[in-house]
Design an enzyme around this catalytic site. Structure first.
Site, short mmCIF file in Angstrom:
data_model
loop_
_atom_site.label_atom_id
_atom_site.label_comp_id
_atom_site.label_asym_id
_atom_site.label_seq_id
_atom_site.Cartn_x
_atom_site.Cartn_y
_atom_site.Cartn_z
NE ARG A 78 7.96 -9.29 -5.15
CZ ARG A 78 8.16 -8.21 -4.36
NH1 ARG A 78 7.65 -7.02 -4.72
NH2 ARG A 78 8.85 -8.31 -3.26
CG ASN A 154 8.96 -6.09 -0.23
OD1 ASN A 154 9.22 -6.18 -1.42
ND2 ASN A 154 8.90 -4.92 0.40
CD GLU A 155 11.87 -2.92 -0.89
OE1 GLU A 155 11.73 -2.09 0.03
OE2 GLU A 155 11.61 -2.64 -2.09
CG HIS A 221 13.18 -4.78 -4.91
ND1 HIS A 221 12.34 -4.68 -3.81
CD2 HIS A 221 12.97 -6.03 -5.42
CE1 HIS A 221 11.66 -5.81 -3.68
NE2 HIS A 221 12.04 -6.65 -4.64
CE1 TYR A 223 10.66 1.30 -7.32
CE2 TYR A 223 11.79 -0.25 -5.88
CZ TYR A 223 10.65 0.15 -6.57
OH TYR A 223 9.51 -0.64 -6.52
CD GLU A 250 9.14 -3.79 -4.89
OE1 GLU A 250 9.51 -2.59 -4.79
OE2 GLU A 250 8.62 -4.42 -3.96
CD1 TRP A 279 5.61 0.28 -6.64
CD2 TRP A 279 5.69 -1.84 -5.89
NE1 TRP A 279 4.90 0.23 -5.47
CE2 TRP A 279 4.94 -1.06 -4.98
CE3 TRP A 279 5.86 -3.20 -5.63
CZ2 TRP A 279 4.37 -1.60 -3.82
CZ3 TRP A 279 5.30 -3.72 -4.48
CH2 TRP A 279 4.57 -2.92 -3.59
#
Length: 449
Positions: A78, A154-155, A221, A223, A250, A279
């Protein structure tokens, strides 16, 4: 939250003279496309992304990283691009990126990073502006549908008014299609990609229905929001139960202790056939998210070892796209894990809990271990596990427990979230260690309170 169900015209099936005639599939028949909740290639082969994020827009000179990521086991990269929030990546540069992907037998996910945190970060671009960037690159993207996925932005929404994500994403998908793009599209969730308000989850069908080619995959994503096995499984369950296509676009390891249950994440992705893209290769302002030290492929960080050589990591699970021949990962290098049969330890118990120590992966000088704690006939409030190494091993990092060492003796105490366990319940924690000469399995003791 609102959930609006949109409808599109169904594919017409007509019965003429008792012969079924089907409308040509809406997706780009020559490229990657969605089938149910899977991504498939033009020949119908399922393709599961196993890859790495690469911050190309800030490190455009690190072109050797494409070969390095391939050697690490990735089948996808990516690539971070910018349309102007940072130094813009030109059509010539994007062409070079695509050629690097193809030369290294990698599927190329191109993402526009300009949209990161829109609505909360005043410098962020809108999704509409992101589409304009892709339209400007159309001449170098058309014809690459077999090799390129377009991650529109992205985001694309921060934590401020995350609800705007649905309409903005629908409009972006439709604008891409109205401009003639037939590529597989990827769309990130709001809340800086983590969708903790569940806007993407609760409006997934609306967004998928907005694509007249039925060729969009959703991207989460993961996290700090996803720091427990339950949080990961519960989120993925919704998408699987609804047959919605999803990738983990991610995820990282830790910003701080207890964040990101990456081992569960990779295991669940493997079990469910979901793609993941870690990531990132290198260059982060917080180096704990770097997989390599300074883009040096021979110097993997702890995070790099986990995703490259872990039991559900790239070398163990990645399969090359058939467009490149479907070649499997090369034989492990000396730094790769040695496949091991589970080697549980002898365990002793106070009667309240037992613990089993297993070496789950081993490479020259290093190894990964797992300890499973099982409760006896009565509930417990906390647990402590101890063992003593006989061969000079040491523990360097751990997750799911607080681990300390005193000489050869290692003590692990539960984290805040996995100490209170019901009768018969179990939990795990993992760790990375080093060894020289021998790596025998110690006897483990479990005590509970």
């Amino acid at each position: 939250m609102k959930r609006r169900l949109a409808t599109i015209a169904a594919v017409l099936v007509t019965l003429t003279a008792s012969v079924l005639t089907f409308v040509t599939p809406a997706y780009a028949a020559t490229g990657l496309h969605v089938s149910g909740r899977n991504i498939v290639e033009a020949n119908g082969s399922t393709f599961i992304m196993r890859g790495i994020n690469h911050m190309h827009t800030w490190y455009a000179g690190q072109t050797g990283s494409f070969a390095d990521m391939k050697a690490a086991g990735a089948n996808t990269v990516r690539v971070v691009l910018s349309g102007g929030r940072w130094t813009a990546n030109t059509a010539a540069d994007v062409t070079n990126v695509i050629n690097l992907c193809k030369a290294n037998r990698l599927i190329c996910v191109l993402e526009n990073h300009d949209t990161t945190g829109y609505g909360e970060d005043s410098a962020a671009y809108s999704l509409d502006q992101a589409v304009d960037y892709w339209v400007g690159l159309k001449s170098v993207l058309t014809g690459q549908e077999n090799h390129v996925v377009i991650n529109i932005g992205n985001e694309p929404i921060g934590n401020t008014n995350a609800g705007q994500w649905t309409a903005a994403t629908v409009a972006a998908i439709q604008k891409m299609r109205s401009n003639g793009f037939e590529h597989l599209l990827m769309v990130d969730g709001p809340n800086w990609g983590q969708d903790w308000q569940y806007t993407m989850r609760d409006n997934a069908q609306t967004v998928l229905d907005a694509d007249p080619l039925d060729n969009t995959v959703l991207s989460i994503h993961m996290y700090a929001v996803f720091n427990t096995a339950a949080s990961i499984r519960n989120y993925l369950d919704v998408f699987q139960n609804n047959n919605w296509p999803l990738v983990i676009g991610e995820f990282g390891w830790q910003f701080a202790s207890g964040e990101v249950d990456d081992q569960t994440l990779m295991a669940e992705a493997q079990a469910r056939g979901i793609g993941y893209l870690g990531w990132s290769w290198a260059g982060n302002t917080d180096p704990i998210l770097d997989m390599t030290d300074g883009f040096d492929a021979t110097s993997l960080t702890t995070w790099g070892e986990r995703i490259v050589n872990g039991p559900n990591g790239l070398k163990a699970t990645s399969r090359e796209a058939t467009i490149f021949g479907g070649v499997q990962p090369s034989s492990p290098t000396p730094s790769s894990p040695t496949p091991l049969s589970p080697s549980p330890s002898p365990s002793t118990s106070t009667g309240a809990c037992t613990a089993d120590y297993t070496i789950t992966g081993q490479w020259q000088g290093g190894f990964q271990g797992d300890v499973k704690i099982t409760v006896g006939s009565a509930a417990i409030r906390n647990w402590t596990v101890t063992w003593t190494y006989a061969d000079g091993q040491t523990v360097s990092n751990a997750w799911g427990a607080t681990v300390t060492s005193s000489g050869a003796t290692v003590t692990a105490r539960n984290a805040a979230w996995n100490g209170a366990l019901a009768a018969g319940a179990s939990t795990n924690f993992g760790f990375l260690g080093s060894w020289t000469g021998a790596n025998g399995v110690p006897t483990v003791t479990c005590a509970a309170g």
